[in-house]
Write a protein that holds these residues in place. Structure first.
Motif, mmCIF file in Angstrom:
data_model
loop_
_atom_site.group_PDB
_atom_site.id
_atom_site.type_symbol
_atom_site.label_atom_id
_atom_site.label_comp_id
_atom_site.label_asym_id
_atom_site.label_seq_id
_atom_site.Cartn_x
_atom_site.Cartn_y
_atom_site.Cartn_z
ATOM 1 N N ILE A 220 -41.171 10.737 43.788
ATOM 2 C CA ILE A 220 -42.010 10.482 42.617
ATOM 3 C C ILE A 220 -41.169 10.054 41.422
ATOM 4 C CG2 ILE A 220 -43.488 11.619 40.896
ATOM 5 C CD1 ILE A 220 -44.855 13.080 43.114
ATOM 6 N N GLU A 221 -40.014 10.709 41.240
ATOM 7 C CA GLU A 221 -39.176 10.395 40.076
ATOM 8 C C GLU A 221 -38.542 9.012 40.150
ATOM 9 O OE1 GLU A 221 -36.847 13.227 42.844
ATOM 10 O OE2 GLU A 221 -38.880 13.039 42.018
ATOM 11 N N ASP A 222 -38.579 8.366 41.325
ATOM 12 C CA ASP A 222 -37.993 7.029 41.466
ATOM 13 C C ASP A 222 -38.873 5.940 40.867
ATOM 14 O OD1 ASP A 222 -35.864 8.141 42.851
ATOM 15 O OD2 ASP A 222 -36.822 7.873 44.798
ATOM 16 N N GLY A 223 -40.155 6.232 40.674
ATOM 17 C CA GLY A 223 -41.066 5.214 40.171
ATOM 18 C C GLY A 223 -41.299 4.126 41.207
ATOM 19 N N VAL A 224 -41.484 2.901 40.729
ATOM 20 C CA VAL A 224 -41.719 1.762 41.622
ATOM 21 C C VAL A 224 -40.377 1.235 42.132
ATOM 22 C CG1 VAL A 224 -42.648 -0.580 41.794
ATOM 23 C CG2 VAL A 224 -43.860 1.144 40.438
ATOM 24 N N VAL A 225 -40.243 1.144 43.445
ATOM 25 C CA VAL A 225 -39.009 0.624 44.050
ATOM 26 C C VAL A 225 -39.366 -0.566 44.942
ATOM 27 C CG1 VAL A 225 -37.923 2.900 44.018
ATOM 28 C CG2 VAL A 225 -39.118 2.143 46.070
ATOM 29 N N THR A 226 -38.358 -1.383 45.246
ATOM 30 C CA THR A 226 -38.542 -2.512 46.159
ATOM 31 C C THR A 226 -37.832 -2.191 47.468
ATOM 32 O OG1 THR A 226 -38.597 -4.040 44.284
ATOM 33 C CG2 THR A 226 -38.265 -4.994 46.453
ATOM 34 N N ARG A 227 -38.514 -2.418 48.569
ATOM 35 C CA ARG A 227 -37.951 -2.117 49.884
ATOM 36 C C ARG A 227 -37.966 -3.366 50.762
ATOM 37 N NH1 ARG A 227 -35.869 1.579 47.891
ATOM 38 N NH2 ARG A 227 -36.156 3.807 48.317
ATOM 39 N N GLU A 228 -36.908 -3.497 51.556
ATOM 40 C CA GLU A 228 -36.804 -4.579 52.520
ATOM 41 C C GLU A 228 -37.752 -4.300 53.691
ATOM 42 O OE1 GLU A 228 -32.864 -7.006 53.531
ATOM 43 O OE2 GLU A 228 -32.960 -5.076 54.547
ATOM 44 N N VAL A 229 -38.322 -5.353 54.261
ATOM 45 C CA VAL A 229 -39.246 -5.210 55.383
ATOM 46 C C VAL A 229 -38.648 -5.881 56.619
ATOM 47 C CG1 VAL A 229 -41.535 -5.789 56.272
ATOM 48 C CG2 VAL A 229 -41.267 -5.094 53.887
ATOM 49 N N CYS A 230 -38.518 -5.094 57.679
ATOM 50 C CA CYS A 230 -37.998 -5.616 58.940
ATOM 51 C C CYS A 230 -39.141 -6.057 59.846
ATOM 52 C CB CYS A 230 -37.187 -4.543 59.660
ATOM 53 S SG CYS A 230 -35.483 -4.406 59.065
ATOM 54 N N ALA A 231 -38.839 -7.035 60.688
ATOM 55 C CA ALA A 231 -39.817 -7.532 61.653
ATOM 56 C C ALA A 231 -39.219 -7.429 63.050
ATOM 57 C CB ALA A 231 -40.191 -8.970 61.337
ATOM 58 N N HIS A 240 -35.114 -7.890 64.010
ATOM 59 C CA HIS A 240 -34.700 -9.234 64.392
ATOM 60 C C HIS A 240 -34.843 -10.204 63.225
ATOM 61 C CE1 HIS A 240 -33.806 -12.316 67.393
ATOM 62 N NE2 HIS A 240 -34.725 -13.075 66.817
ATOM 63 N N TYR A 241 -35.915 -10.055 62.459
ATOM 64 C CA TYR A 241 -36.127 -10.858 61.260
ATOM 65 C C TYR A 241 -36.317 -9.936 60.068
ATOM 66 C CZ TYR A 241 -37.108 -14.748 64.450
ATOM 67 O OH TYR A 241 -37.022 -15.706 65.418
ATOM 68 N N LYS A 242 -36.117 -10.499 58.895
ATOM 69 C CA LYS A 242 -36.454 -9.804 57.653
ATOM 70 C C LYS A 242 -37.435 -10.682 56.889
ATOM 71 C CE LYS A 242 -32.244 -7.090 57.185
ATOM 72 N NZ LYS A 242 -31.033 -6.789 56.373
ATOM 73 N N THR A 243 -38.544 -10.075 56.505
ATOM 74 C CA THR A 243 -39.579 -10.822 55.810
ATOM 75 C C THR A 243 -39.607 -10.412 54.344
ATOM 76 O OG1 THR A 243 -41.906 -11.444 55.859
ATOM 77 C CG2 THR A 243 -41.399 -9.178 56.420
ATOM 78 N N ASP A 244 -40.621 -10.865 53.620
ATOM 79 C CA ASP A 244 -40.652 -10.669 52.174
ATOM 80 C C ASP A 244 -40.642 -9.196 51.805
ATOM 81 O OD1 ASP A 244 -40.991 -13.492 51.521
ATOM 82 O OD2 ASP A 244 -42.934 -13.269 52.497
ATOM 83 N N PRO A 245 -39.805 -8.802 50.849
ATOM 84 C CA PRO A 245 -39.765 -7.396 50.415
ATOM 85 C C PRO A 245 -41.060 -7.013 49.711
ATOM 86 C CG PRO A 245 -38.432 -8.765 48.961
ATOM 87 C CD PRO A 245 -38.860 -9.642 50.095
ATOM 88 N N ILE A 246 -41.358 -5.721 49.707
ATOM 89 C CA ILE A 246 -42.555 -5.221 49.029
ATOM 90 C C ILE A 246 -42.154 -4.083 48.094
ATOM 91 C CG2 ILE A 246 -44.094 -5.832 50.922
ATOM 92 C CD1 ILE A 246 -44.137 -2.867 51.698
ATOM 93 N N ARG A 247 -43.035 -3.805 47.140
ATOM 94 C CA ARG A 247 -42.805 -2.673 46.226
ATOM 95 C C ARG A 247 -43.602 -1.458 46.699
ATOM 96 N NH1 ARG A 247 -43.225 -4.921 40.113
ATOM 97 N NH2 ARG A 247 -45.204 -5.793 40.863
ATOM 98 N N VAL A 248 -43.009 -0.275 46.482
ATOM 99 C CA VAL A 248 -43.584 0.986 46.959
ATOM 100 C C VAL A 248 -43.500 2.012 45.837
ATOM 101 C CG1 VAL A 248 -43.543 2.726 48.799
ATOM 102 C CG2 VAL A 248 -42.648 0.431 49.245
ATOM 103 N N LYS A 249 -44.474 2.913 45.777
ATOM 104 C CA LYS A 249 -44.424 4.011 44.807
ATOM 105 C C LYS A 249 -44.950 5.287 45.443
ATOM 106 C CE LYS A 249 -45.582 5.564 40.177
ATOM 107 N NZ LYS A 249 -46.411 5.436 38.968
ATOM 108 N N ALA A 250 -44.256 6.404 45.185
ATOM 109 C CA ALA A 250 -44.717 7.727 45.602
ATOM 110 C C ALA A 250 -45.644 8.281 44.534
ATOM 111 C CB ALA A 250 -43.534 8.658 45.813
#
Length: 756
Positions: A220-231, A240-250
């Motif tokens: 929760i204390e991290d706020g909004v973070v960006t995470r890499e997405v694997c495919a 095998h591939y990496k697609t567009d990153p997305i933002r995540v929040k607890a």
């Protein structure tokens, strides 16, 4: 203050940069058809100085993440080899790494390092240089993230798709064609779930490319973070591939929200955790049948139960509401002094879902002592079920709320059309022009619909003529009662069917400072309406006004109803009535005594009126006051010599959740002064600097300051907004000047509102 070296200020790259806006640099556009744009080459560009990135006019930044098979307009996509700096870090140096358009491998190449700086205003500038000529057609990659207007933990779309589970397979659902928009919370048959963050087996999640989070979920204390997405892919590795990153929040309540985007990678889909269950909450629920939860359980002063507390309940799973065996639902509205068996009544902050909506999340608000939305509790999940009922996943309410209870209300489904099955109500004393006290005969009407045994639907008449409830303010003391009841909203149209309308109570405090229990209304053929009258919250009476009818009709016989208790002569003839009136009078006098001083201290202007909003007293704008531009707050400014002043509308600020006393300038010790309904701020460069900044860019002096407002902590004035009204004056720079020298302004001020 003497500016000894003007060139130092002009060297700040946050104020002296080139703009770079080329759509083909977008890292999110190239993965589906990477060869559409591959002819660009940044080794051929004459780079000069610092650059700020844009994509189609929106502020952008360099990507910190690799996306497979992406060239960003060239054959080799360049992105940062580390995270962006913070404002306090100043200028930093970052490595630039690269991925080739025909390779799924990241960090294939190293290019020339660049300098980066974070700037106030949430953007970055880059000292771009000629990339390493050994790479094939390299180009700098950019990505843009939408600004977040509100906390996504309370502003998301529910996504309940069981086929996303990692143990589901057999289908081929491709999400690259979905229209993703905003933030999402994941469910599995109504149960909270999250994205997979470990390797997903091939052929899982009913898709070809399995998308999973390459990194842990945030705290929760991290706020909004960006995470890499694997495919993952059936003939390749887990990533095998990496697609567009997305933002995540607890979020509070142990769940996550995701800003899902179009992955643009073949037939792909976001995967969730394992589906180890398969049940529909519409068929698996607990029954909750407590008669005291009814919204008709009025005030404790009437002797009803008021000592319940849902924080003491061990909530477990889904619930269906009943009252005395009849199917019920949570109310979607608040009524004044709603009790429902506790001190704070909890109600649904928006409408119930439809069947096709599946499981949704709804805000929960709490009413306390006549103040709606005084509290905000934990959101709950809701689902509409076949058979015209709802199920709720109740959770423990917020502990800081005193004795909260979930409210319930029953709506009986009419077995026959109420347009042809109603009771006629023809009582001339209900007219809006009938004062409760007769000056000539010296007696009181004092009618009280609280004592009527209402049952079913009613049609209003006035001396045999068609009538209806008024839909605008009725003066206090009219309709033969102390507190007239009128409809707060238009009558429905025929095609609307049965609708629910709020009922306002006219009192000493205003036209609709109090609300009674809502009623249902239906428009009928023949240009009349029928009403499902219920016992009101207050000892008032439903008003009637003659309606215009162009049709001739036969009036049905007036059926009898239990008459209201009346008073005649100068003495009340009913002890119960006297007790109720005394309680109302005592309550009003007590509230007047408590509320008198805040209004007198505020000194609202003629264009304002003193009212309580979300638990705080302030000056609201009169209804006829114009508001030409949203969030401008009627901003006005003046630039004079080496000083500046600005003012904003006090009532517009208060309506937006910002009382005047919480607004300082950049220096918190300097706050505004209220004069004639406006909050005025003044700064100069002698004794009232107030946090003013002076910048010189080589040609002009720029004085800048801003009003910074954060909502008051008590009550429920919006906690999701931060107000920032920026102010700047620009003057020509012809020589080294002291800040209090006479110079002529060229430009004026600007304002903006930043939402947290």
């Amino acid at each position: 203050m003497i500016l000894s070296d003007p060139t130092m200020s002009s060297s700040d790259p946050c104020h002296d940069y080139n703009t770079l806006d080329e759509f083909w640099r977008d890292i999110r556009q190239k993965t589906n058809h990477p060869m559409d744009y591959y002819e660009y080459d940044d080794t051929l560009v004459e780079w000069s100085g610092w650059y700020r990135l844009y994509l189609n006019g929106e502020s952008a930044q360099m990507s910190e993440w690799c996306v497979s098979n992406t060239g960003c307009g060239g054959e080799t996509g360049l992105y940062l080899g580390g995270s962006h700096p913070r404002v306090e870090d100043g200028v930093v140096t970052r490595e630039v790494v690269a991925s080739h358009i025909r390779s799924n491998q990241c960090d294939n190449y190293r290019s020339t390092s660049i300098k980066v700086k974070a700037c106030p205003g949430d953007y970055y500038v880059y000292k771009l240089v000629r990339p390493d000529v050994m790479t094939s057609r390299p180009s700098y990659c950019a990505v843009t993230f939408q600004s977040i207007s509100g906390d996504p933990c309370y502003n998301y779309e529910s996504l309940d798709r069981p086929w996303r589970a990692t143990n589901e397979s057999g289908g081929w659902i491709c999400e690259e064609s979905f229209s993703w928009n905003g933030w999402y919370r994941l469910f599995n048959y109504g149960m909270n779930i999250q994205m997979a963050e470990t390797c997903v087996n091939s052929y899982s999640c009913n898709t070809d490319y399995n998308l999973w989070l390459n990194g842990p979920h945030p705290q929760i204390e991290d706020g909004v973070v960006t995470r890499e997405v694997c495919a993952g892919f059936y003939w390749g590795s887990c990533c095998h591939y990496k697609t567009d990153p997305i933002r995540v929040k607890a979020c509070p309540g142990n769940y996550y929200v995701y800003e899902l985007v179009n992955p643009q990678l073949g037939c792909s889909g976001y995967c969730t955790g394992t589906n180890d269950f398969n049940y529909d909450p519409c068929n698996n629920y607990n029954i909750l049948d407590n008669y005291w939860r009814s919204t008709f359980n009025y005030w404790s002063m009437y002797g009803y139960i008021s000592d319940q507390d849902d924080t003491r309940v061990e909530w477990d799973g889904w619930y269906r509401l009943f009252i005395d065996g009849s199917s019920a639902q949570m109310p979607e509205w608040c009524i004044s002094y709603m009790s429902c068996g506790g001190s704070v009544s909890l109600w649904l902050g928006s409408s119930h879902p439809r069947l096709e909506d599946g499981v949704v999340t709804r805000e929960i608000y709490g009413s306390h002592y006549g103040l709606c939305s005084y509290y905000r509790s934990e959101p709950i999940q809701v689902k509409a079920c076949l058979g015209n009922y709802y199920v709720y996943k109740f959770t423990r309410p917020t502990l800081s709320i005193p004795a909260p209870v979930y409210c319930a209300v029953t709506f009986t489904t009419p077995t026959v059309d109420p347009c042809y099955n109603y009771t006629s109500l023809d009582e001339p004393w209900r007219a809006t022009d009938n004062y409760y006290y007769n000056n000539n005969n010296h007696y009181y009407y004092g009618m009280c619909d609280y004592n009527v045994e209402w049952n079913g639907w009613y049609r209003l008449f006035y001396n045999g003529q068609n009538a209806q409830m008024p839909v605008s303010c009725v003066n206090e003391g009219m309709c033969g009662t102390y507190e007239p009841l009128w409809l707060n909203g238009p009558h429905p149209q025929l095609e609307d069917g049965v609708v629910t309308r709020q009922v306002c109570v006219s009192s000493w405090f205003g036209c609709c400072d109090y609300t009674s229990h809502p009623i249902r209304v239906k428009a009928c053929p023949g240009n009349y309406n029928v009403y499902e009258f219920v016992k009101p919250t207050f000892c008032g009476a439903y008003c009637s006004i003659t309606s215009v009818s162009t049709t001739t009709e036969t009036i049905l016989p007036i059926e009898s109803i239990t008459p209201p208790i009346t008073t005649t002569g100068k003495v009340f003839n009913t002890a119960h009535r006297m007790s109720i009136q005394y309680q109302h009078y005592f309550t009003k006098q007590l509230l007047l005594l408590v509320n008198r001083y805040p209004c007198s201290e505020l000194s609202c202007s003629e264009d304002e009126r003193c009212r309580m909003k979300n638990g705080v007293y302030g000056c609201l704008c009169n209804d006829d006051q114009s508001r030409p531009q949203a969030d401008s707050f009627d901003f006005s400014d003046t630039c004079e010599s080496s000083s500046g002043s600005m003012s904003v509308s006090r009532c517009q600020l208060f309506e937006a959740g910002f009382p005047a006393d919480v607004l300082p300038l950049n220096d918190p010790s300097f706050k505004g002064t209220v004069r004639n309904g406006r909050v005025e701020f003044h700064f100069d460069n002698d004794e009232h600097i107030c946090g003013t900044n002076l910048v010189a860019n080589g040609t002009h002096f720029i004085y800048s300051n801003f009003i910074l407002g954060t909502p008051r902590s008590e009550g429920l004035i919006s906690r999701e907004k931060i107000l920032k009204l920026s102010f700047s004056c620009v003057y020509p720079q012809t020589q080294t000047l002291s800040m209090n020298a006479q110079i002529n302004p060229l430009e004026r001020c600007e304002s903006n509102m930043i939402s947290d």
